[in-house]
Design a protein around this motif. Structure first.
Motif, PDB file in Angstrom:
ATOM      1  N   ILE A 135      30.990 -73.098  70.939  1.00 16.73           N
ATOM      2  CA  ILE A 135      31.347 -72.260  69.790  1.00 16.73           C
ATOM      3  C   ILE A 135      30.330 -72.488  68.657  1.00 16.73           C
ATOM      4  O   ILE A 135      29.846 -71.554  68.025  1.00 16.73           O
ATOM      5  N   ALA A 136      30.004 -73.761  68.434  1.00 17.86           N
ATOM      6  CA  ALA A 136      29.102 -74.099  67.324  1.00 17.86           C
ATOM      7  C   ALA A 136      27.725 -73.460  67.538  1.00 17.86           C
ATOM      8  O   ALA A 136      27.132 -72.894  66.605  1.00 17.86           O
ATOM      9  N   THR A 137      27.214 -73.547  68.765  1.00 12.85           N
ATOM     10  CA  THR A 137      25.872 -73.021  69.037  1.00 12.85           C
ATOM     11  C   THR A 137      25.837 -71.506  68.898  1.00 12.85           C
ATOM     12  O   THR A 137      24.897 -70.938  68.324  1.00 12.85           O
ATOM     13  N   ALA A 138      26.884 -70.848  69.392  1.00 16.69           N
ATOM     14  CA  ALA A 138      26.930 -69.384  69.259  1.00 16.69           C
ATOM     15  C   ALA A 138      27.029 -69.005  67.774  1.00 16.69           C
ATOM     16  O   ALA A 138      26.416 -68.020  67.331  1.00 16.69           O
ATOM     17  N   THR A 139      27.763 -69.791  66.998  1.00 19.93           N
ATOM     18  CA  THR A 139      27.877 -69.514  65.558  1.00 19.93           C
ATOM     19  C   THR A 139      26.528 -69.723  64.862  1.00 19.93           C
ATOM     20  O   THR A 139      26.088 -68.891  64.053  1.00 19.93           O
ATOM     21  N   ALA A 140      25.857 -70.809  65.209  1.00 19.66           N
ATOM     22  CA  ALA A 140      24.529 -71.059  64.620  1.00 19.66           C
ATOM     23  C   ALA A 140      23.588 -69.904  64.972  1.00 19.66           C
ATOM     24  O   ALA A 140      22.776 -69.468  64.145  1.00 19.66           O
ATOM     25  N   GLY A 141      23.722 -69.385  66.201  1.00 25.65           N
ATOM     26  CA  GLY A 141      22.892 -68.247  66.629  1.00 25.65           C
ATOM     27  C   GLY A 141      23.107 -67.038  65.733  1.00 25.65           C
ATOM     28  O   GLY A 141      22.157 -66.325  65.388  1.00 25.65           O
ATOM     29  N   LYS A 178      36.708 -72.307  57.691  1.00 29.77           N
ATOM     30  CA  LYS A 178      36.544 -73.657  57.118  1.00 29.77           C
ATOM     31  C   LYS A 178      37.380 -74.707  57.856  1.00 29.77           C
ATOM     32  O   LYS A 178      37.138 -75.902  57.728  1.00 29.77           O
ATOM     33  N   LYS A 179      38.374 -74.258  58.626  1.00 31.01           N
ATOM     34  CA  LYS A 179      39.170 -75.220  59.389  1.00 31.01           C
ATOM     35  C   LYS A 179      38.840 -75.177  60.872  1.00 31.01           C
ATOM     36  O   LYS A 179      39.475 -75.841  61.679  1.00 31.01           O
ATOM     37  N   ASN A 180      37.873 -74.365  61.227  1.00 28.31           N
ATOM     38  CA  ASN A 180      37.530 -74.171  62.637  1.00 28.31           C
ATOM     39  C   ASN A 180      36.482 -75.226  63.029  1.00 28.31           C
ATOM     40  O   ASN A 180      35.349 -75.195  62.539  1.00 28.31           O
ATOM     41  N   PRO A 181      36.848 -76.185  63.893  1.00 28.77           N
ATOM     42  CA  PRO A 181      35.936 -77.307  64.156  1.00 28.77           C
ATOM     43  C   PRO A 181      34.635 -76.908  64.860  1.00 28.77           C
ATOM     44  O   PRO A 181      33.626 -77.588  64.706  1.00 28.77           O
ATOM     45  N   GLY A 182      34.657 -75.809  65.598  1.00 30.14           N
ATOM     46  CA  GLY A 182      33.418 -75.366  66.239  1.00 30.14           C
ATOM     47  C   GLY A 182      32.564 -74.576  65.263  1.00 30.14           C
ATOM     48  O   GLY A 182      31.354 -74.800  65.142  1.00 30.14           O
ATOM     49  N   MET A 183      33.198 -73.644  64.568  1.00 27.70           N
ATOM     50  CA  MET A 183      32.411 -72.763  63.685  1.00 27.70           C
ATOM     51  C   MET A 183      31.841 -73.512  62.482  1.00 27.70           C
ATOM     52  O   MET A 183      30.711 -73.247  62.069  1.00 27.70           O
ATOM     53  N   THR A 184      32.602 -74.464  61.924  1.00 21.73           N
ATOM     54  CA  THR A 184      32.035 -75.211  60.783  1.00 21.73           C
ATOM     55  C   THR A 184      30.803 -75.997  61.240  1.00 21.73           C
ATOM     56  O   THR A 184      29.790 -76.043  60.545  1.00 21.73           O
ATOM     57  N   LEU A 185      30.905 -76.571  62.424  1.00 20.18           N
ATOM     58  CA  LEU A 185      29.743 -77.302  62.944  1.00 20.18           C
ATOM     59  C   LEU A 185      28.553 -76.353  63.107  1.00 20.18           C
ATOM     60  O   LEU A 185      27.409 -76.673  62.757  1.00 20.18           O
ATOM     61  N   GLY A 186      28.834 -75.159  63.623  1.00 16.73           N
ATOM     62  CA  GLY A 186      27.772 -74.159  63.802  1.00 16.73           C
ATOM     63  C   GLY A 186      27.154 -73.753  62.473  1.00 16.73           C
ATOM     64  O   GLY A 186      25.941 -73.546  62.381  1.00 16.73           O
ATOM     65  N   VAL A 187      27.992 -73.640  61.446  1.00 17.84           N
ATOM     66  CA  VAL A 187      27.467 -73.279  60.124  1.00 17.84           C
ATOM     67  C   VAL A 187      26.509 -74.369  59.639  1.00 17.84           C
ATOM     68  O   VAL A 187      25.405 -74.086  59.152  1.00 17.84           O
ATOM     69  N   VAL A 188      26.916 -75.618  59.826  1.00 17.53           N
ATOM     70  CA  VAL A 188      26.034 -76.715  59.386  1.00 17.53           C
ATOM     71  C   VAL A 188      24.714 -76.650  60.165  1.00 17.53           C
ATOM     72  O   VAL A 188      23.622 -76.719  59.582  1.00 17.53           O
ATOM     73  N   MET A 189      24.800 -76.474  61.489  1.00 14.87           N
ATOM     74  CA  MET A 189      23.570 -76.413  62.296  1.00 14.87           C
ATOM     75  C   MET A 189      22.658 -75.276  61.833  1.00 14.87           C
ATOM     76  O   MET A 189      21.451 -75.445  61.652  1.00 14.87           O
ATOM     77  N   ILE A 212      16.497 -74.177  66.845  1.00 13.10           N
ATOM     78  CA  ILE A 212      16.877 -75.547  66.517  1.00 13.10           C
ATOM     79  C   ILE A 212      16.321 -76.424  67.636  1.00 13.10           C
ATOM     80  O   ILE A 212      16.532 -76.140  68.815  1.00 13.10           O
ATOM     81  N   VAL A 213      15.589 -77.459  67.245  1.00  9.24           N
ATOM     82  CA  VAL A 213      14.954 -78.339  68.230  1.00  9.24           C
ATOM     83  C   VAL A 213      15.869 -79.553  68.459  1.00  9.24           C
ATOM     84  O   VAL A 213      16.008 -80.395  67.572  1.00  9.24           O
ATOM     85  N   PRO A 214      16.505 -79.640  69.623  1.00  6.53           N
ATOM     86  CA  PRO A 214      17.323 -80.823  69.860  1.00  6.53           C
ATOM     87  C   PRO A 214      16.444 -82.020  70.197  1.00  6.53           C
ATOM     88  O   PRO A 214      15.502 -81.903  70.982  1.00  6.53           O
ATOM     89  N   VAL A 215      16.723 -83.131  69.564  1.00  4.45           N
ATOM     90  CA  VAL A 215      15.955 -84.357  69.827  1.00  4.45           C
ATOM     91  C   VAL A 215      16.920 -85.358  70.438  1.00  4.45           C
ATOM     92  O   VAL A 215      17.835 -85.840  69.781  1.00  4.45           O
ATOM     93  N   VAL A 216      16.718 -85.628  71.709  1.00  7.13           N
ATOM     94  CA  VAL A 216      17.681 -86.430  72.469  1.00  7.13           C
ATOM     95  C   VAL A 216      16.959 -87.639  73.048  1.00  7.13           C
ATOM     96  O   VAL A 216      15.847 -87.514  73.551  1.00  7.13           O
ATOM     97  N   GLY A 217      17.582 -88.790  72.953  1.00  2.00           N
ATOM     98  CA  GLY A 217      17.036 -89.974  73.621  1.00  2.00           C
ATOM     99  C   GLY A 217      15.903 -90.648  72.874  1.00  2.00           C
ATOM    100  O   GLY A 217      15.240 -91.538  73.409  1.00  2.00           O
ATOM    101  N   GLU A 218      15.663 -90.245  71.635  1.00  3.49           N
ATOM    102  CA  GLU A 218      14.617 -90.910  70.837  1.00  3.49           C
ATOM    103  C   GLU A 218      15.218 -92.204  70.286  1.00  3.49           C
ATOM    104  O   GLU A 218      16.348 -92.190  69.807  1.00  3.49           O
ATOM    105  N   PRO A 219      14.461 -93.300  70.353  1.00  3.95           N
ATOM    106  CA  PRO A 219      15.039 -94.544  69.822  1.00  3.95           C
ATOM    107  C   PRO A 219      15.379 -94.400  68.340  1.00  3.95           C
ATOM    108  O   PRO A 219      14.622 -93.777  67.592  1.00  3.95           O
ATOM    109  N   LEU A 220      16.516 -94.944  67.934  1.00  5.15           N
ATOM    110  CA  LEU A 220      16.948 -94.833  66.534  1.00  5.15           C
ATOM    111  C   LEU A 220      16.061 -95.715  65.650  1.00  5.15           C
ATOM    112  O   LEU A 220      15.838 -96.885  65.957  1.00  5.15           O
ATOM    113  N   GLY A 221      15.550 -95.149  64.560  1.00  2.00           N
ATOM    114  CA  GLY A 221      14.646 -95.907  63.692  1.00  2.00           C
ATOM    115  C   GLY A 221      15.198 -96.098  62.286  1.00  2.00           C
ATOM    116  O   GLY A 221      16.297 -95.623  61.976  1.00  2.00           O
TER     117      GLY A 221
END
Ligand SMILES: O=P(O)(O)OC[C@H]1O[C@H](O)[C@H](O)[C@@H](O)[C@@H]1O
Length: 632
Positions: free
Chosen positions: A430-436, A311-322, A363-372
């Motif tokens: 770290i986050a991506t490997a955790t999400a995996g 819960k305090k691990n900044p990479g793993m918590t992000l991975g859990v959310v993803m 997980i489908v990354p969406v990059v460079g799409e104009p913000l709506g």
């Protein structure tokens, strides 16, 4: 370990003829550390074999365990599931097992276990590679002394996207070389670089883990042949390779007396290699503060250490959310990057797509799409805001706030300054490997990438045997637009698109696969198309230029969920360039890559349409926009 050896060939030939004699003498002084003949000094940098070591030193990991890097997250009603997952991982001793490189966190069959165990050399990179930062600085200094002004980094996917991020996010250091990243087989891009850069002042890096990637090999051969035409046998002093031990590039560099051979750790896959030689050699040549970049990476590595609760691990918590969001249908990770950080989005795109897009999941990354406005988004999005702290202004804040108010989950990842890139590279790995692990896939392989390559090879063999590419039949021509693979009965471009898009459902994404020049006018044209589709259909849209995307999102397209709708766009090449030793040109190679991917997508039962633009691509895109407007 830095090993110097002498080799035939002379610095003299790399120095412009106007070079003052005194400076030339200085150059020669650098050389004779071992042989003393004023010969070329070649650098061979090999990382210590300790890379396979399973254990982190106590000292390293307890130095500064911190939770200093929180992300600001609004979880859109999913906090309870995320909390439960964090607790489950804690119970499972996820963090300590992760650092022990335990493959069972992801997969338990023997083949995957082996692949995972051989792919985790990146987890302590910021620590173990920092030893080599001074040698990289010295290599860069040598190039400056030899009056090199430009460096061209040639590589694909994981061998080029971190260099591209460095190139786009930083200004070169005061004494750094100007970096160009070449990850394309587009003839006009290659020829533009050749025309723009003076050969005598240009240094080339061929970067490839395997040494076998067709694009990098072809580019390496092309520019080596050009340099030989100018410098004869002295061409090698203008080249270095970054690769794994034992690859063909090692031998090639020896035979051709290349100035540098940087041997990376073999247990690091391309997309996890940002903080290895693949990212750091070009960063050092740009004159960036590599030691500080690594120090930032190290601080994140410590914050993500084995003894830090999840819960305090900044990479793993992000991975859990993803991971959790993806399981709940919010699998379009939509990056809102400030202008200065947009290239970080491209790096992330490969990391996330290629790591998670397999076994029908991803997980489908969406990059460079104009913000709506919130209303144009379906409930399949997870927003991630990447920004420098001083770039967050009132406008961006209110738009993010509107997304939150509409119930969309939003994560804000602020960076204090650009050097924090070192920190973010590590956090997201770290986050991506955790999400995996949460998705239950192997985040370190890319089983579907090979298929397009194999079909491309078949097309190229056809060129060898029959002298040309066979492209199939144009099924509909409408002005500059020629369609392949349409549903029968369409009489116009608008109708062809309308039928093609008919089956698109909520949760799908539309991917534009553009084998077009990345020239002015093209990107805005594609951006308009993305905006149109997103706003009218509420579909997430992605954009990849070919062949770059084959090494980035290509895995997800074929191995991920069958929710992609693919529009592959090709155009005529106004000029072309030969590939030394091959019966085909760069233009033919690129077309064969487009056809290869088209066929691979179709084989996977993906919804795919090809449109070829005859003539000017900007005009063609305008015609395509008109057709989209008719269709939607
Ligand atoms: O570094 P290389 O061996 O040339 O590989 C370059 C790229 O090739 C493939 O497309 C892989 O899917 C990528 O993960 C990799 O980064």
């Amino acid at each position: 370990m830095l090993r110097c050896r002498s080799a035939k060939g002379g610095y003299g030939s790399t120095v412009p003829t106007t070079e003052p004699a005194a400076r030339r003498a200085t150059v020669f002084q650098v050389a004779p550390r071992d042989a003393g003949h004023g010969e070329l000094r070649a650098t061979r940098l090999q990382l210590p074999s300790g890379s396979q070591d399973d254990t982190m030193s106590e000292e390293t990991m307890t130095k500064k365990v911190s939770d200093l890097y929180p992300v600001n997250a609004f979880l859109g009603g999913h906090a309870a599931e995320i909390q439960a997952r964090i607790e489950a991982l804690e119970k499972d001793r996820f963090a300590s097992r992760f650092w022990r490189k335990d493959p069972d966190l992801w997969k338990s069959d023997p083949e995957n276990r082996k692949s995972i165990a051989n792919s985790m050399g990146w987890i302590d990179l910021p620590d173990k590679i920092s030893l080599h930062a001074p040698a990289l600085a010295e290599f860069a200094r040598d190039l400056r002394i030899c009056r090199f002004k430009h460096v061209v980094h040639m590589g694909m996917g994981g061998s080029s996207l971190a260099p591209l991020a460095f190139r786009e996010i930083f200004e070169p250091g005061a004494e750094g070389l100007a970096l160009t990243v070449l990850d394309s087989t587009s003839p006009s891009t290659i020829l533009e670089i050749e025309r723009r850069l003076p050969m005598a002042e240009t240094f080339f890096i061929e970067a490839s883990k395997s040494g076998a990637t067709v694009e990098s090999r072809s580019l390496g051969e092309y520019f080596h042949a050009r340099m030989r035409a100018v410098k004869g046998k002295g061409a090698g002093v203008h080249f270095a390779v970054v690769t794994d031990p034992g690859s063909v590039l090692v031998k090639l560099a020896e035979e051709r007396n290349y100035r540098g051979t940087f041997l990376n750790f073999a247990d690091i896959g391309g997309r996890y290699s940002a903080l290895s030689f693949f990212g750091l050699v070009p960063a050092a040549l740009m004159g960036l503060d590599v030691e500080e970049i690594l120090a930032r990476g190290l601080s994140m590595m410590e914050a993500c250490g084995p003894d830090v609760p999840v819960k305090k691990n900044p990479g793993m918590t992000l991975g859990v959310v993803m991971g959790e969001m993806a399981l709940r249908g919010r699998n379009k990770l939509t990056v809102i990057a400030s202008e200065s950080l947009s290239a970080l989005g491209m790096w992330l795109e490969q990391l996330i797509a290629e790591s998670t897009g397999k076994e029908g999941k991803g997980i489908v990354p969406v990059v460079g799409e104009p913000l709506g406005d919130p209303a144009v988004y379906d409930d399949d999005r997870l927003f991630v805001v990447l920004c420098l702290e001083d770039e967050v202004d009132g406008v961006l804040e209110s738009r993010i706030d509107a997304l939150r108010k509409a119930g969309h989950p939003v994560i804000v990842v602020p960076m204090a300054d650009r050097l924090d890139l070192g920190r973010e590279f590590f956090r997201w790995e770290i986050a991506t490997a955790t999400a995996g692990a949460i998705l239950g896939i192997n985040p370190f392989d890319q089983p579907s990438v090979q298929e397009s390559k194999d079909i491309t090879k078949r097309f190229l063999e056809q060129v060898r045997d029959e002298g040309c590419l066979v492209e199939g039949k144009i099924e509909l021509g409408d002005g500059p637009l020629q369609f392949y693979g349409i549903a029968p009965g369409a009489a116009s471009a608008g109708q062809a698109l309308s039928r093609f898009l008919k089956g698109a459902r909520s949760g799908d994404y539309l991917a534009f696969l553009a084998y077009l020049p990345e020239a002015s006018g093209v990107e805005p044209g594609l951006r308009n198309l993305r905006g149109l589709v997103r706003d009218r259909l509420k579909l997430a849209t992605t954009l990849g230029f070919g062949p770059r995307y084959l090494h980035s999102t290509g895995q997800l397209h074929k191995g991920g969920p069958n929710t992609g709708v693919f529009l592959l766009i090709t155009c005529d090449d106004p000029e072309d360039a030969p590939i030394p030793g091959q019966p085909y040109t760069f233009g033919v190679l690129r077309r064969a890559q487009a056809l290869g991917d088209f066929e691979a997508l179709a084989k996977h039962g993906r919804r795919v349409l090809r449109v070829h633009i005859a003539g000017n691509p900007v005009k063609g895109l305008a015609a395509l926009e008109k057709a989209f407007r008719e269709a939607l």
